[in-house]
Design a protein around this motif. Structure first.
Motif, short mmCIF file in Angstrom:
data_model
loop_
_atom_site.label_atom_id
_atom_site.label_comp_id
_atom_site.label_asym_id
_atom_site.label_seq_id
_atom_site.Cartn_x
_atom_site.Cartn_y
_atom_site.Cartn_z
N GLU A 1 -11.17 1.37 -0.74
CA GLU A 1 -12.09 1.62 -1.84
C GLU A 1 -11.82 0.69 -3.01
O GLU A 1 -12.74 0.16 -3.64
CB GLU A 1 -11.99 3.08 -2.28
N LYS A 2 -10.54 0.47 -3.31
CA LYS A 2 -10.18 -0.40 -4.43
C LYS A 2 -10.53 -1.86 -4.15
O LYS A 2 -10.82 -2.63 -5.07
CB LYS A 2 -8.69 -0.26 -4.74
N ARG B 1 -12.52 0.89 5.50
CA ARG B 1 -11.18 1.38 5.82
C ARG B 1 -10.67 0.77 7.12
O ARG B 1 -9.48 0.46 7.25
CB ARG B 1 -11.21 2.91 5.95
N GLU C 1 -2.77 10.50 6.84
CA GLU C 1 -2.53 9.61 5.71
C GLU C 1 -2.13 10.35 4.44
O GLU C 1 -2.32 9.88 3.33
CB GLU C 1 -3.77 8.74 5.41
N LYS C 2 -1.54 11.54 4.59
CA LYS C 2 -1.00 12.30 3.47
C LYS C 2 0.50 12.09 3.40
O LYS C 2 1.18 12.06 4.42
CB LYS C 2 -1.34 13.79 3.60
N ARG D 1 0.83 -1.21 0.00
CA ARG D 1 0.00 0.00 0.00
C ARG D 1 0.86 1.25 0.00
O ARG D 1 0.64 2.18 -0.79
CB ARG D 1 -0.92 0.01 1.22
N ALA E 1 -7.71 4.47 3.19
CA ALA E 1 -9.04 4.68 2.62
C ALA E 1 -9.07 4.37 1.13
O ALA E 1 -10.02 3.77 0.61
CB ALA E 1 -9.49 6.12 2.87
N GLN E 2 -8.02 4.77 0.41
CA GLN E 2 -7.96 4.50 -1.03
C GLN E 2 -7.86 3.01 -1.32
O GLN E 2 -8.50 2.49 -2.24
CB GLN E 2 -6.77 5.24 -1.65
N TYR F 1 -0.92 4.66 -1.80
CA TYR F 1 -2.33 4.68 -1.42
C TYR F 1 -2.48 4.97 0.07
O TYR F 1 -1.67 4.50 0.88
CB TYR F 1 -3.00 3.33 -1.69
N THR F 2 -3.52 5.69 0.43
CA THR F 2 -3.92 5.78 1.83
C THR F 2 -4.72 4.52 2.16
O THR F 2 -5.13 3.76 1.26
CB THR F 2 -4.79 7.01 2.08
#
Length: 262
Positions: free
Chosen positions: A24-25, A30, A99-100, A12, A20-21, A17-18
């Motif tokens: 989603e995938k 999350r 998560e940035k 990840r 959350a991302q 990717y965070t």
């Protein structure tokens, strides 16, 4: 901690990717991604299959191999095996509490170690890190402290902030970049792209004292396109005799124009 737990987190982060991302995938919550990465829950077989497909690794590798060692697989920022332009490589990153992605700083003294540690998550996590909101969230950024006078007027000690280049073929001639290579280490040069013709990059200094040279793409580890710089040294005004003469001449012309208008 189980290998699958380490691998999911490693893949990840390597893909940028965070949680959350990724959730989603994978079409899951999350909170489940966080639980998997912390070893508080075990993924279902269907989830493991989806993770393996997403990151283009085999199910066996995901469960039994330590992918954090950067062995058979290398993950690029798009979550796919990266081969474009040269060697496969792992892009390790760090993120903040939100998560940035951070901007990791590679001081000049750490440049030699970076060649061995660029894919090591622990090495990257030990680097100083910061954020520059004006750069936005498009891409992965890293900062490198440069040394020497080959790129004057950019002074020695300046920190160059670069954006990770995924596809080296897209680099336009004359683009200033940080190039990380096995033979030259970490250097800041203008790149002239000859990958399609001869599989090399021509590196030019802004200081004409230094001659251009080339590196083969097989020796290149990473390329970061320069997007900003941080320096404690302000540019020195060019007040040579020729420059002063030019300023005086321009002023005289302006005065003559004003007289004609009157």
């Amino acid at each position: 901690m189980q290998l699958v737990t380490l691998n999911i987190r490693h893949l990840r982060k390597g893909a940028g990717y965070t949680q959350a991302q990724l959730a989603e995938k994978l079409d899951i919550k999350r909170s489940l991604v966080g639980a998997y990465e912390e070893g508080r829950a075990e993924p279902k077989l269907s989830t493991l299959v989806n993770v393996a497909k997403l990151f283009d690794v085999s199910l066996d590798e995901l469960i039994t191999a330590d992918l954090t060692k950067g062995g058979a697989r290398a993950v690029a920022a798009d979550g796919q095996v990266k081969t474009t332009g040269g060697n496969m490589r792992v892009l390790a990153i760090t993120v903040n509490e939100e998560e940035k992605e951070n901007i990791e700083l590679v001081p000049y003294k750490a440049s030699a170690g970076y060649l061995n540690g660029y894919a090591d998550a622990e090495f990257i996590e030990d680097l100083p890190r910061f954020r520059l909101p004006m750069l936005g969230n498009t891409g992965t950024f890293r900062a490198f402290e440069i040394s020497g006078d080959s790129m004057l007027p950019i002074a020695s000690g300046t920190v160059i902030v670069g954006r990770y280049v995924e596809d080296w073929n897209t680099i336009k001639d004359g683009t200033p970049c940080i190039i990380v290579s096995q033979k030259e280490g970490v250097v800041f040069k203008r790149v002239f792209n000859k990958i399609k013709d001869t599989a090399v990059l021509h590196l030019h200094s802004d200081n004409p004292v230094y001659s251009p040279y080339e590196v083969h793409v097989e020796d290149v580890v990473e390329i970061w396109e320069a997007k900003s710089y941080i320096s404690s040294t302000f540019p020195i005004a060019d007040l040579s005799l020729d420059k002063l003469s030019s300023i005086v001449l321009d002023l005289q012309k302006e005065v003559q124009k004003l007289k004609k208008v009157d």
